[in-house]
Design an enzyme around this catalytic site. Structure first.
Site, PDB file in Angstrom:
ATOM      1  N   ASP A  89       0.793  -1.254  -0.038  1.00  0.00           N
ATOM      2  CA  ASP A  89      -0.150   0.031   0.102  1.00  0.00           C
ATOM      3  C   ASP A  89       0.766   1.226  -0.003  1.00  0.00           C
ATOM      4  O   ASP A  89       1.551   1.340   0.859  1.00  0.00           O
ATOM      5  CB  ASP A  89      -0.735  -0.042   1.332  1.00  0.00           C
ATOM      6  CG  ASP A  89      -2.017  -1.008   1.350  1.00  0.00           C
ATOM      7  OD1 ASP A  89      -2.257  -1.822   0.112  1.00  0.00           O
ATOM      8  OD2 ASP A  89      -2.661  -1.305   2.327  1.00  0.00           O
ATOM      9  N   GLY A 135      -3.600  -5.213   1.235  1.00  0.00           N
ATOM     10  CA  GLY A 135      -4.283  -6.423   0.725  1.00  0.00           C
ATOM     11  C   GLY A 135      -5.181  -6.719   1.361  1.00  0.00           C
ATOM     12  O   GLY A 135      -5.119  -7.177   2.629  1.00  0.00           O
ATOM     13  N   ALA A 163      -4.470 -10.273   2.908  1.00  0.00           N
ATOM     14  CA  ALA A 163      -3.354 -10.241   4.070  1.00  0.00           C
ATOM     15  C   ALA A 163      -3.641  -9.609   5.350  1.00  0.00           C
ATOM     16  O   ALA A 163      -3.437  -9.796   6.571  1.00  0.00           O
ATOM     17  CB  ALA A 163      -2.058  -9.330   3.317  1.00  0.00           C
ATOM     18  N   ASN A 204     -20.844  -4.250   2.438  1.00  0.00           N
ATOM     19  CA  ASN A 204     -21.203  -3.149   3.359  1.00  0.00           C
ATOM     20  C   ASN A 204     -22.486  -2.509   2.583  1.00  0.00           C
ATOM     21  O   ASN A 204     -23.063  -3.049   1.649  1.00  0.00           O
ATOM     22  CB  ASN A 204     -19.966  -2.121   3.509  1.00  0.00           C
ATOM     23  CG  ASN A 204     -19.802  -1.529   2.112  1.00  0.00           C
ATOM     24  OD1 ASN A 204     -20.365  -1.416   1.134  1.00  0.00           O
ATOM     25  ND2 ASN A 204     -18.319  -1.277   2.000  1.00  0.00           N
ATOM     26  N   THR A 264     -22.564  -4.455   6.926  1.00  0.00           N
ATOM     27  CA  THR A 264     -21.732  -3.428   7.519  1.00  0.00           C
ATOM     28  C   THR A 264     -22.122  -2.048   7.446  1.00  0.00           C
ATOM     29  O   THR A 264     -22.127  -1.580   5.966  1.00  0.00           O
ATOM     30  CB  THR A 264     -20.372  -3.736   7.690  1.00  0.00           C
ATOM     31  OG1 THR A 264     -19.791  -3.442   6.415  1.00  0.00           O
ATOM     32  CG2 THR A 264     -19.977  -4.998   8.087  1.00  0.00           C
ATOM     33  N   GLY A 311     -20.779   1.345   8.445  1.00  0.00           N
ATOM     34  CA  GLY A 311     -20.049   2.116   9.095  1.00  0.00           C
ATOM     35  C   GLY A 311     -20.474   2.427  10.415  1.00  0.00           C
ATOM     36  O   GLY A 311     -20.541   1.652  11.228  1.00  0.00           O
ATOM     37  N   ASP A 338     -11.651  -4.874   6.896  1.00  0.00           N
ATOM     38  CA  ASP A 338     -10.870  -6.105   6.975  1.00  0.00           C
ATOM     39  C   ASP A 338     -10.687  -6.639   8.495  1.00  0.00           C
ATOM     40  O   ASP A 338     -10.662  -7.652   8.737  1.00  0.00           O
ATOM     41  CB  ASP A 338      -9.500  -5.787   6.537  1.00  0.00           C
ATOM     42  CG  ASP A 338      -9.518  -5.622   4.807  1.00  0.00           C
ATOM     43  OD1 ASP A 338     -10.465  -5.829   4.074  1.00  0.00           O
ATOM     44  OD2 ASP A 338      -8.414  -4.719   4.494  1.00  0.00           O
TER      45      ASP A 338
HETATM   46  O1  RIB Z   1      -9.060  -2.600   2.625  1.00  0.00           O
HETATM   47  C1  RIB Z   1      -7.907  -2.207   2.589  1.00  0.00           C
HETATM   48  C2  RIB Z   1      -6.979  -2.792   1.620  1.00  0.00           C
HETATM   49  O2  RIB Z   1      -7.411  -2.484   0.147  1.00  0.00           O
HETATM   50  C3  RIB Z   1      -5.716  -2.089   1.355  1.00  0.00           C
HETATM   51  O3  RIB Z   1      -4.858  -2.577   2.216  1.00  0.00           O
HETATM   52  C4  RIB Z   1      -5.259  -2.099   0.021  1.00  0.00           C
HETATM   53  O4  RIB Z   1      -4.214  -2.937  -0.259  1.00  0.00           O
HETATM   54  C5  RIB Z   1      -6.581  -2.784  -0.718  1.00  0.00           C
HETATM   55  O5  RIB Z   1      -6.608  -3.995  -0.883  1.00  0.00           O
END
Ligand code: RIB
Length: 296
Positions: free
Chosen positions: A13, A39, A42, A183, A211, A213, A243
């Protein structure tokens, strides 16, 4: 506790922060830049492992500098990367993230993430089937989800899909998903419907979880609409909040918590995550979430 596999994206990022974002064709000066690992796959794996779960990440990186940055940074986490796909022909995924007034917009170039495909899944399937709960997002090819989800369903696995970025999922596939967590902006695209939120929640009781917010998370329990509130925090950067919710929610589900409690757990973790900049920086550890769970 059941073991979690995350099948999903890996990015580096590039964050830029500015008081005002440029229009198309315009140049503006930003006031801050930083790089971090991300990501959605991840991020969700890191969120789940910080909350105490045994987690493996199945995904792809290139054979480039960014893949080294990713692997080096992941050494600080307890996510199993044994089955990563190292792709010669594509760069590690990248995301360009603009932050303004604690909100963000994100442009992703998937690169190697496109190789988290059916051929990779076929190679690692036996290793993947060791896991009980499998978590997906949609920064990897849809054909891969369409291939893998029926296999997992057949095997009785718990399947959680965070459908971001939004794209339509076939009805036959939705039926096999244990929990689908779009969302408030994504659910109509994902379900390919212009029905209202309430109508769609009623159609998928205890399965569709939307979701919204700061307005909290809603689902239909078969009798009534349930709204699970979020915690109040001073948000600095909301990148990765979704995430963190997905990773935390999956941990709670894997521990056998009720749907309501699992959403509460996800909400608390996501709330804590937005108090720091970057997708993973603010993701909480178990004790912080447990303390707030006791207060709910
Ligand atoms: O949800 C946030 C993520 O979205 C970021 O880390 C970016 O890499 C995208 O995948």
């Amino acid at each position: 506790m059941r073991k979690i596999a995350v099948v999903g994206s890996i990015n580096i990022d590039y964050f830029v922060e500015a008081r005002k974002l440029p229009e198309l064709g315009e140049t503006k000066l930003g006031n801050h830049f930083f790089l971090s690992i991300g990501g959605k796959g991840a991020n969700q794996a890191v969120a789940a492992s910080r909350l105490g779960a045994e987690v493996a990440l199945f995904g792809s990186v290139g054979k480039d500098e960014n893949s080294k940055i990713f692997i080096e940074n992941m050494q600080n986490e307890t996510v199993d990367l044994t089955h990563l796909n190292r792709v010669e022909v594509a760069h590690t995924g990248v995301a360009f993230i603009e932050i303004c007034n604690s909100e963000n917009r994100i442009l992703v170039v998937p690169g190697a993430n496109d190789y988290t495909n059916v051929s990779y899944i076929t190679r690692i399937l036996d290793e993947l089937l060791v896991y009980d709960v499998v978590l997906f997002q949609m920064e990897t090819p849809m054909q891969m989800l369409e291939h893998l989800i029926p296999i997992l369903n057949e095997q009785g696995k718990t399947i959680i899909v965070n459908p971001a970025p939004a794209q339509k999922i076939k009805e036959s596939l939705i039926e096999m998903i244990t929990y689908l967590t779009p969302n408030e902006y994504e659910y109509q695209i994902v379900l390919d419907s212009d029905q209202s939120m309430e109508e769609l929640l009623r159609k998928y009781p205890n399965q569709l979880i939307i979701t919204c917010g700061t307005k909290g998370v809603v689902y239909y329990d078969g009798h009534s609409m349930i709204q699970v509130p979020v915690i109040k925090v001073d948000a600095v950067d909301t990148t990765g909040a979704g995430d963190t919710f997905s990773g935390a929610f999956t941990v709670a589900v894997s521990e056998g918590k009720s749907l309501f409690e699992s959403i509460q757990f996800g909400n608390i973790a996501a709330g804590l995550s937005v108090t720091k900049k970057g997708a993973q920086t603010g993701m909480p550890y178990r004790l912080e979430v447990d303390i707030l769970m006791k207060e709910e």
